[in-house]
Design a protein around this motif. Structure first.
Motif, PDB file in Angstrom:
ATOM      1  N   LYS A  36      34.631   7.425  33.323  1.00 40.13           N
ATOM      2  CA  LYS A  36      34.162   7.786  31.989  1.00 40.13           C
ATOM      3  C   LYS A  36      32.701   7.385  31.829  1.00 40.13           C
ATOM      4  O   LYS A  36      32.237   6.460  32.483  1.00 40.13           O
ATOM      5  N   PRO A  37      31.996   8.060  30.934  1.00 39.17           N
ATOM      6  CA  PRO A  37      30.623   7.638  30.647  1.00 39.17           C
ATOM      7  C   PRO A  37      30.646   6.229  30.043  1.00 39.17           C
ATOM      8  O   PRO A  37      31.623   5.830  29.411  1.00 39.17           O
ATOM      9  N   PRO A  38      29.560   5.458  30.200  1.00 31.42           N
ATOM     10  CA  PRO A  38      29.546   4.080  29.707  1.00 31.42           C
ATOM     11  C   PRO A  38      29.681   3.970  28.190  1.00 31.42           C
ATOM     12  O   PRO A  38      30.144   2.960  27.683  1.00 31.42           O
ATOM     13  N   ALA A 149      35.656  14.594  26.216  1.00 36.36           N
ATOM     14  CA  ALA A 149      36.386  15.646  26.943  1.00 36.36           C
ATOM     15  C   ALA A 149      35.436  16.429  27.846  1.00 36.36           C
ATOM     16  O   ALA A 149      35.790  16.742  28.995  1.00 36.36           O
ATOM     17  N   TYR A 150      34.253  16.733  27.349  1.00 32.70           N
ATOM     18  CA  TYR A 150      33.280  17.469  28.162  1.00 32.70           C
ATOM     19  C   TYR A 150      32.909  16.683  29.416  1.00 32.70           C
ATOM     20  O   TYR A 150      32.898  17.228  30.520  1.00 32.70           O
ATOM     21  N   HIS A 151      32.594  15.417  29.253  1.00 37.02           N
ATOM     22  CA  HIS A 151      32.193  14.609  30.408  1.00 37.02           C
ATOM     23  C   HIS A 151      33.330  14.449  31.414  1.00 37.02           C
ATOM     24  O   HIS A 151      33.103  14.515  32.623  1.00 37.02           O
TER      25      HIS A 151
END
Length: 171
Positions: A36-38, A149-151
């Motif tokens: 996941k992004p940070p 969701a996009y990432h």
């Protein structure tokens, strides 16, 4: 608040509760595993966000229902019918995101849901301005959820995807 208000507050939670009851063994630890992004909120924050948003939505729908005279008459068809559709799509997003782990489909449904919530707010505004304004936190929360969701979807397509600093070209 009339006794029916409790029903309106509880109704949005039915979908997530049923989803959890049916898939709780499949969902344990899933959210912590993907890359996941940070800035991605922790699972408990995500859960608290959805619970809060569902209570706000329920209260807003109660305000509209009450201002239109209660019951199930014709004046309620569009404002409450649109709300019911957006609630169903919201539950579908939870199924796609948390149970089926299909982030691309969840993202498409989130975009549809965003349009439904904006439309619901526009329909509700002449009926009850507070109810329409109470949908604004929902739109903010959908923005956060859609970006997560996009990432996750993007990273699932390109498992070795590394964000490039501005100005650098990738090979």
């Amino acid at each position: 608040m009339q006794p029916q208000g409790a029903i309106f507050l509880a109704l949005p939670h039915l979908g997530p509760i049923l989803l959890w009851l049916l898939t709780r063994h499949q969902m344990s630890g899933w959210y912590d595993n993907p890359k996941k992004p940070p800035w991605c909120p922790p699972h408990k924050v995500l859960l608290a966000g959805w619970i809060t948003v569902y209570f706000i939505m329920g209260y807003a729908s109660y305000l509209v229902w009450k201002d239109l005279g209660g019951g199930f008459g014709r004046p309620l068809a569009l404002p409450c019918g649109l709300y019911a559709v957006q609630l169903a799509v919201s539950w579908a997003v939870l199924i796609l995101f948390f149970a089926a782990h299909t982030h691309g489909l969840a993202l498409l449904h989130l975009l549809l849901l965003y349009g439904l919530v904006v439309t619901t707010a526009l329909i509700w505004h002449p009926i009850n301005k507070l109810a329409a304004l109470l949908l604004l936190p929902y739109l903010a929360w959908l923005t956060v959820t859609a970006s997560v969701a996009y990432h996750l979807w993007r990273d699932s397509l390109c498992s070795n995807h590394q964000p490039q600093p501005m100005g650098e070209k990738s090979d």
